[in-house]
Scaffold this motif. Structure first.
Motif, PDB file in Angstrom:
ATOM      1  N   TYR A 222       0.849  -1.183   0.000  1.00  0.00           N
ATOM      2  CA  TYR A 222       0.000   0.000   0.000  1.00  0.00           C
ATOM      3  C   TYR A 222       0.891   1.243   0.000  1.00  0.00           C
ATOM      4  CZ  TYR A 222      -2.793   3.862   1.651  1.00  0.00           C
ATOM      5  OH  TYR A 222      -3.368   5.090   1.767  1.00  0.00           O
ATOM      6  N   GLY A 223       0.550   2.227  -0.808  1.00  0.00           N
ATOM      7  CA  GLY A 223       1.315   3.483  -0.844  1.00  0.00           C
ATOM      8  C   GLY A 223       2.715   3.238  -1.368  1.00  0.00           C
ATOM      9  N   GLU A 224       3.692   3.505  -0.541  1.00  0.00           N
ATOM     10  CA  GLU A 224       5.077   3.409  -0.979  1.00  0.00           C
ATOM     11  C   GLU A 224       5.791   2.246  -0.304  1.00  0.00           C
ATOM     12  OE1 GLU A 224       6.646   6.151  -3.111  1.00  0.00           O
ATOM     13  OE2 GLU A 224       4.488   6.045  -3.493  1.00  0.00           O
ATOM     14  N   ALA A 225       5.025   1.305   0.263  1.00  0.00           N
ATOM     15  CA  ALA A 225       5.693   0.254   1.039  1.00  0.00           C
ATOM     16  C   ALA A 225       4.974  -1.081   0.986  1.00  0.00           C
ATOM     17  CB  ALA A 225       5.836   0.699   2.496  1.00  0.00           C
ATOM     18  N   LEU A 226       5.769  -2.139   1.169  1.00  0.00           N
ATOM     19  CA  LEU A 226       5.238  -3.475   1.393  1.00  0.00           C
ATOM     20  C   LEU A 226       5.128  -3.666   2.900  1.00  0.00           C
ATOM     21  CD1 LEU A 226       7.188  -5.759  -1.082  1.00  0.00           C
ATOM     22  CD2 LEU A 226       4.742  -5.825  -0.627  1.00  0.00           C
ATOM     23  N   HIS A 227       3.938  -4.012   3.358  1.00  0.00           N
ATOM     24  CA  HIS A 227       3.720  -4.232   4.787  1.00  0.00           C
ATOM     25  C   HIS A 227       3.673  -5.735   5.016  1.00  0.00           C
ATOM     26  CE1 HIS A 227       2.305   0.012   5.377  1.00  0.00           C
ATOM     27  NE2 HIS A 227       2.180  -0.125   4.066  1.00  0.00           N
ATOM     28  N   TYR A 228       4.612  -6.254   5.819  1.00  0.00           N
ATOM     29  CA  TYR A 228       4.681  -7.702   5.998  1.00  0.00           C
ATOM     30  C   TYR A 228       3.889  -8.187   7.208  1.00  0.00           C
ATOM     31  CZ  TYR A 228       8.268  -7.744   2.417  1.00  0.00           C
ATOM     32  OH  TYR A 228       8.940  -7.621   1.241  1.00  0.00           O
ATOM     33  N   ASP A 229       3.633  -9.500   7.189  1.00  0.00           N
ATOM     34  CA  ASP A 229       2.845 -10.095   8.281  1.00  0.00           C
ATOM     35  C   ASP A 229       3.556 -10.010   9.633  1.00  0.00           C
ATOM     36  OD1 ASP A 229       4.774 -11.807   7.284  1.00  0.00           O
ATOM     37  OD2 ASP A 229       3.579 -13.622   7.505  1.00  0.00           O
ATOM     38  N   ASP A 230       4.904  -9.849   9.636  1.00  0.00           N
ATOM     39  CA  ASP A 230       5.598  -9.761  10.923  1.00  0.00           C
ATOM     40  C   ASP A 230       5.675  -8.324  11.429  1.00  0.00           C
ATOM     41  OD1 ASP A 230       7.349  -8.635   9.177  1.00  0.00           O
ATOM     42  OD2 ASP A 230       8.995 -10.059   9.503  1.00  0.00           O
ATOM     43  N   GLY A 231       4.954  -7.427  10.763  1.00  0.00           N
ATOM     44  CA  GLY A 231       4.915  -6.047  11.237  1.00  0.00           C
ATOM     45  C   GLY A 231       5.982  -5.156  10.613  1.00  0.00           C
ATOM     46  N   THR A 232       6.937  -5.735   9.868  1.00  0.00           N
ATOM     47  CA  THR A 232       7.975  -4.908   9.239  1.00  0.00           C
ATOM     48  C   THR A 232       7.471  -4.326   7.919  1.00  0.00           C
ATOM     49  OG1 THR A 232       8.900  -6.777   8.046  1.00  0.00           O
ATOM     50  CG2 THR A 232       9.815  -6.335  10.232  1.00  0.00           C
ATOM     51  N   GLN A 233       8.229  -3.380   7.400  1.00  0.00           N
ATOM     52  CA  GLN A 233       7.878  -2.765   6.121  1.00  0.00           C
ATOM     53  C   GLN A 233       9.113  -2.657   5.243  1.00  0.00           C
ATOM     54  OE1 GLN A 233       6.033   1.031   6.447  1.00  0.00           O
ATOM     55  NE2 GLN A 233       4.564   0.369   8.010  1.00  0.00           N
ATOM     56  N   ALA A 234       8.917  -2.668   3.953  1.00  0.00           N
ATOM     57  CA  ALA A 234      10.029  -2.410   3.029  1.00  0.00           C
ATOM     58  C   ALA A 234       9.552  -1.366   2.035  1.00  0.00           C
ATOM     59  CB  ALA A 234      10.426  -3.685   2.302  1.00  0.00           C
ATOM     60  N   GLU A 235      10.440  -0.422   1.734  1.00  0.00           N
ATOM     61  CA  GLU A 235      10.029   0.628   0.816  1.00  0.00           C
ATOM     62  C   GLU A 235       9.866   0.059  -0.591  1.00  0.00           C
ATOM     63  OE1 GLU A 235      12.416   4.179   1.038  1.00  0.00           O
ATOM     64  OE2 GLU A 235      11.736   4.703  -0.978  1.00  0.00           O
TER      65      GLU A 235
END
Ligand code: ADP
Length: 774
Positions: A222-235
C-alpha cells in the motif's frame, strides 16, 4: 531418514537418496510415524510444495510390495496403486514423475480420454493415474482390476468442497472403500481448518502441519511500502506505473520472477501486455533470442489473436496463462517460466490449482471476482488465496518466497490483512446433497448393482463425508427420494417395493457417463425429431420443462412407424446437446438476446423439443444454448478459428473444449438413439463427425485422414482431391501444394492414406493448389 523408513521394498530408499532426498521433511516424518508405509490410512493437510507427493510415493510403493519372507519387502505382488489427480492436465505430469519407478520393474499407466471404457489395459499397471471422473467411469464400466487396488491416493482432497466436481471425488472414495477390503486411503490436502473431519470420515490418521521447506513472507502493498505479516515494512514506491508493475520491477532487480493472479482471462492478457513493457527492457541478448524461439513456437500452435498476443508478450519476457489457452500454449509458457526465461506470468487461478510453477514472488492482484449467481463481485475464498500464496518461493533457487496483495486505501490494507493474511482457510464442506450430483451417482450406484434396495442406498450414502458432517441427515434422504422419483419417471430406474433396478436405458446412461438429465433431454429431443418426421405432432409441448416429460408418455412415443425418415439438422442437434447440464453454455452478452431470438425464429423448424416462452425464466438458458450451437455450426462450416474466437469472444481452448464436449454428448446421443430405436443415429453421427473435424459434409472423408485436418482437407478438395481414394492416387505435387510445400507432412499424409510410394523426392509443389495464402 529415508533409510529408516519401515515397509519400503529393496532399493527404494537408495533411489531417493540418489535423488538428493536423504532426510524426510517433518510432516513426511510424521506421516511415516503414523504408519503410512505400513498400510495406515492418512490425511495429510500440508502447505503447497511441502513434499506431499513423496508421502504418496512412499505409501504407494510400500502398498504394492510384498513381504519377502525374510523381514524385508520386494516388488512383484499383484496389488495396484491408484493416484487420483484433480485436473486432467495434471495426469500426464504426475505419471511422468512416477515413471522413475519403472527402474523397479513397475509399470505406470495414465487413464484420460473418453469416459466410456473399462480401461482393461490398465489392469497390467502397478500404478495408475486418473481423474476422479475417470475412476468413477471405470467403476461404472465394470473394471475388474479395481478389486486389486491396495492403495488409493487422492490429491487435493479439499476439492470435495467444489460444487461441481467435489461430489464425484467424494462418492468415488466412498465406493472404493466399500468395494475393496483393506484398501489404504491416503488423502492429500492443502492446509485447511477441518482436516480432522476428513480424517474422521476416512478413518485415517492425521498429519496437520503448516511447515514449509522455504520461508514464506506474506503481506500487502500500500502506498510506498510493502507491509509484511511480521509487522515490518520495506520501501517500494510505485512511481507512474501500477502497483503490480512496481512489484515486478522490484523483483527483477533481484533476478526473481513474479506470478500475478488476476480474476479474468481478459485481465490476464491485458496485464501481460502491460508487464511486458517492464520485463522487455531488462533482457540479455541471449534471453531475447531464446524468447523469440519460444514466441515462434507459440505462433505455430494456432493462428489466432490469442496466440499472437501471447507470442508478442513472451518475446518480451512476459506471458499470460488461463484455461482459454490451448494445452500446447500452456505447456510452452510453464516451461519458459521454469527456465526463468519468462519473468512474469499473469494467470487466472487455474495455475494455482496444481501446475508446479513456483516463483520468487506472488502478487494476488484481484481478490474479488465476478460471480453470476451471487450477482456481482465476490471475495475469493481464503483457501484459494492461500494456495496462490503457496506458489511463492522455489526451494533451492530462492532464499525465500513472498506473496503480496495490493491495497488502494488504508482501510483496504487493514481489510486484506484481516481477511487473508491473518485468516484461517474456511472449513471444507461436502456438496453431495444437491440434485445434480445425486442424480448421476444414485443412478450409477443402482446400475452397477452396488445398491439393490432403497435401504442399501441410504446406507451407502451414510458412508459419505456429507453424512459425517451434516446436522440434518433428513436432507440427504429427501433429496435422494426426489432423485429416485426423477430417475423412475424418465425410465432409467424401476422400483418394486424397496427394490431398485436400472433399466437397459438406465444402464447405458450410467456407462456413457452423462448426467441423467442430459440423457433425458437428448431422448426427448430425438423423439421429437422422429415425431416431426413421421408427420405427428409438431413438438411444441408448450411450456413443459424439458426432461420432465412423464415416462408413460415417452413409452407411448416409442411406437414409431418403422420407416420414419428422421433427419435432424446439425444445428438442431448441437442445440440439443448444448441444452444439457453437461455442456457449459456461452454467456449472452449485450445485444445477443435480440440476435439469437431472431435466429431462433429463422431456424425454428430445426430446433428440437419444446421452446420455452420468451418471458419464461429458462428462455435465457435456451438462447445461450443456441449461441453455443451456432458456434459449433460455424466450426463445422469451416469458419476460421480466429473469426470464431472474435465472433463469440472466446479463446482457442474454449472452442476445443466445446467441440470435445459436443463430440462426447453426440456420441452418447447416437448410442441412445440406437438403444431406443429412434432412427436418428445416422444424422447424429454425421453431425458429430462434422464438429469433430470442423468441416462441411463433403470433406468428412478426407478430414478423417490423420495429419490432414480441416484446412488442408479444404485445399486438397479445391484442388480436385475429393476423397481418400482420390488422395491415394493423387498427383504428389498437388498434395505438396496443399501442405504449403512441407515435404515431411506430405509424405506422412500419403503414408496415412495408404499411398504405395509416399516419397517426395524431386516433387515440386503445384502452385495452383495454393490459391489462398495463409
Ligand atoms: P506438494 O506435492 O506438497 O505440492 P512436492 O511434493 O511437489 O510438493 O514437493 C516440492 C519439492 O520438494 C519437489 O521438488 C520435491 O522433490 C522436493 N522434496 C520433497 N521432499 C523432500 C525431502 N524430504 N528432501 C528434499 N526435497 C524434497
Amino acid at each position: 531418514r529415508v533409510a529408516d523408513v519401515p515397509g519400503l521394498p529393496t532399493g527404494v530408499a537408495e533411489y531417493f537418496e540418489g535423488e538428493g532426498i536423504e532426510e524426510l521433511y517433518p510432516p513426511q516424518g510424521e506421516a511415516v510415524e503414523k504408519g503410512v508405509t505400513e498400510g495406515a490410512n492418512l490425511v495429510a493437510s500440508v502447505p503447497t510444495a511441502s513434499g506431499k507427493t513423496l508421502v504418496a510415493q512412499l505409501a504407494m510403493l510400500s502398498a504394492i510390495a510384498e513381504d519377502d519372507g525374510d523381514g524385508g519387502f520386494e516388488f512383484g505382488g499383484d496389488g495396484t496403486a491408484l493416484y487420483i489427480v484433480p485436473l486432467r492436465a495434471l495426469a500426464g505430469e504426475k505419471a511422468a514423475e512416477f515413471e522413475a519407478f519403472e527402474r523397479f520393474g513397475l509399470s505406470v499407466g495414465v487413464s484420460t480420454g473418453n469416459y466410456e471404457s473399462d480401461g482393461s489395459r490398465l489392469s497390467d499397471n502397478d500404478i495408475v493415474v486418473a481423474t476422479s471422473e475417470k475412476v468413477d467411469s471405470l467403476v461404472r464400466n465394470g473394471a475388474g482390476w479395481i478389486d486389486d487396488l491396495s492403495c488409493v491416493v487422492a490429491d487435493e482432497v479439499h476439492l470435495v468442497d467444489d460444487d461441481h466436481r467435489g461430489p464425484t471425488l467424494e462418492v468415488t472414495l466412498a465406493k472404493l472403500r466399500q468395494r475393496v477390503s483393506d484398501l489404504q486411503v491416503v488423502a492429500l490436502s492443502a492446509t485447511i481448518g477441518n482436516a480432522d473431519e476428513l480424517a474422521d470420515w476416512l478413518d485415517a490418521e492425521l498429519v496437520d502441519s503448516d511447515w514449509r521447506p522455504i520461508d514464506l513472507r506474506t503481506g500487502v502493498h500500500y502506498g510506498e511500502a510493502l507491509h509484511y505479516d511480521d509487522g515490518t515494512q520495506a520501501e517500494l514506491s510505485v512511481g507512474s506505473g501500477s502497483q503490480t508493475a512496481a512489484v515486478v520491477a522490484d523483483t527483477l532487480k533481484d533476478e526473481g520472477s513474479t506470478l500475478v493472479f488476476v480474476n479474468s482471462r481478459r485481465n490476464a492478457e491485458a496485464s501481460a501486455r502491460r508487464l511486458s513493457d517492464v520485463t522487455g527492457g531488462t533482457l540479455s541478448p541471449d534471453e531475447r533470442e531464446r524468447l523469440a524461439d519460444v514466441a515462434e513456437e507459440i505462433r505455430g500452435v494456432s493462428d489466432t489473436e490469442t496466440s499472437d498476443d501471447l507470442a508478442d508478450a513472451v518475446a518480451k519476457g512476459a506471458a499470460f496463462h488461463h484455461a482459454g489457452l490451448a494445452r500446447e500454449h500452456r505447456e510452452l509458457v510453464e516451461e519458459a517460466f521454469r527456465d526463468r526465461l519468462v519473468k512474469v506470468v499473469s494467470a487466472t487461478p487455474t495455475l494455482a490449482a496444481g501446475v508446479n510453477t513456483p516463483s520468487r514472488r506472488v502478487v494476488v492482484r484481484d481478490w474479488q471476482r465476478y460471480d453470476g449467481t451471487a450477482g456481482g463481485m465476490q471475495p475469493l475464498d481464503v483457501l484459494e488465496v492461500h494456495q496462490m500464496f503457496g506458489r511463492a518461493g522455489r526451494p533451492g533457487l530462492d532464499p525465500y518466497g513472498e506473496a503480496v496483495l495490493l491495497a488502494n486505501s488504508h482501510d483496504e490494507l487493514e481489510e486484506l490483512f484481516d481477511r487473508y493474511v491473518y485468516a484461517d482457510p474456511e472449513p471444507v464442506r461436502s456438496k453431495l446433497a444437491a440434485e445434480p450430483a445425486l442424480r448421476t451417482h444414485v443412478l450409477a450406484a443402482i446400475a452397477t448393482g452396488f445398491t439393490t434396495t432403497e435401504d442399501n442406498l441410504h446406507e451407502f450414502l451414510g458412508e459419505t463425508l456429507y453424512a459425517t458432517q451434516t446436522d440434518d441427515p433428513g436432507r440427504l434422504k429427501s433429496v435422494t427420494r426426489d432423485v429416485l422419483v426423477y430417475l423412475d419417471r424418465n425410465g432409467f430406474v424401476e422400483r418394486d417395493g424397496g427394490a431398485l433396478r436400472a433399466t437397459a436405458t438406465g444402464h447405458l446412461v450410467s456407462q456413457l457417463y452423462v448426467d441423467p438429465m442430459s440423457a433425458a433431454t437428448i431422448i426427448d429431443g430425438l423423439r421429437d425429431a422422429a415425431r416431426a418426421a413421421s408427420g405427428g405432432a409438431d413438438g411444441t409441448d408448450s411450456g413443459e420443462p424439458e426432461g420432465f416429460q412423464p415416462a408413460s408418455e415417452m413409452r407411448a412415443e416409442n411406437d414409431l412407424p418403422e420407416d420414419a425418415s428422421v433427419d435432424p439438422s446439425p444445428l438442431g442437434l448441437y442445440h440439443l446437446v448444448s441444452r444439457t447440464p453437461d455442456m457449459y453454455e456461452l454467456y449472452l452478452r449485450s445485444g445477443d438476446r435480440e440476435q439469437y431470438t431472431e435466429l431462433a425464429y429463422e431456424r425454428e423448424d430445426e430446433l428440437l423439443g419444446s421452446t420455452p416462452r420468451e418471458e419464461a425464466a429458462e428462455f435465457e438458458d435456451w438462447l445461450s444454448a443456441l449461441k453455443t450451437a451456432k458456434l459449433m455450426e460455424d466450426w463445422a462450416s469451416e469458419l476460421d478459428e480466429d473469426r470464431i474466437a472474435e465472433r463469440y469472444d472466446v479463446g482457442p481452448g474454449d472452442i476445443r473444449g466445446k467441440v470435445e464436449t459436443a463430440e462426447w454428448l453426440l456420441n452418447a446421443a447416437e448410442r441412445l438413439a440406437g438403444e431406443l430405436d429412434v432412427a436418428a443415429a445416422t444424422a447424429v453421427r454425421e453431425a458429430r463427425k462434422r464438429v469433430e473435424y470442423g468441416v462441411r459434409e463433403e470433406l468428412l472423408d478426407l478430414a478423417g485422414v490423420r495429419d490432414v485436418g480441416r484446412k488442408r482437407a479444404r485445399r486438397l478438395f479445391n484442388a480436385g482431391v475429393e476423397t481418400r481414394a482420390d488422395l491415394r492416387n493423387a498427383d504428389k505435387s498437388l498434395v505438396l501444394g496443399a501442405v504449403r510445400g512441407r515435404e515431411a507432412t506430405a509424405e506422412r499424409i500419403l503414408e496415412n492414406v495408404g499411398h504405395p510410394d509416399p516419397g517426395m523426392d524431386g516433387v515440386d509443389a503445384d502452385a495452383d493448389a495454393t490459391p489462398d495464402p495463409d
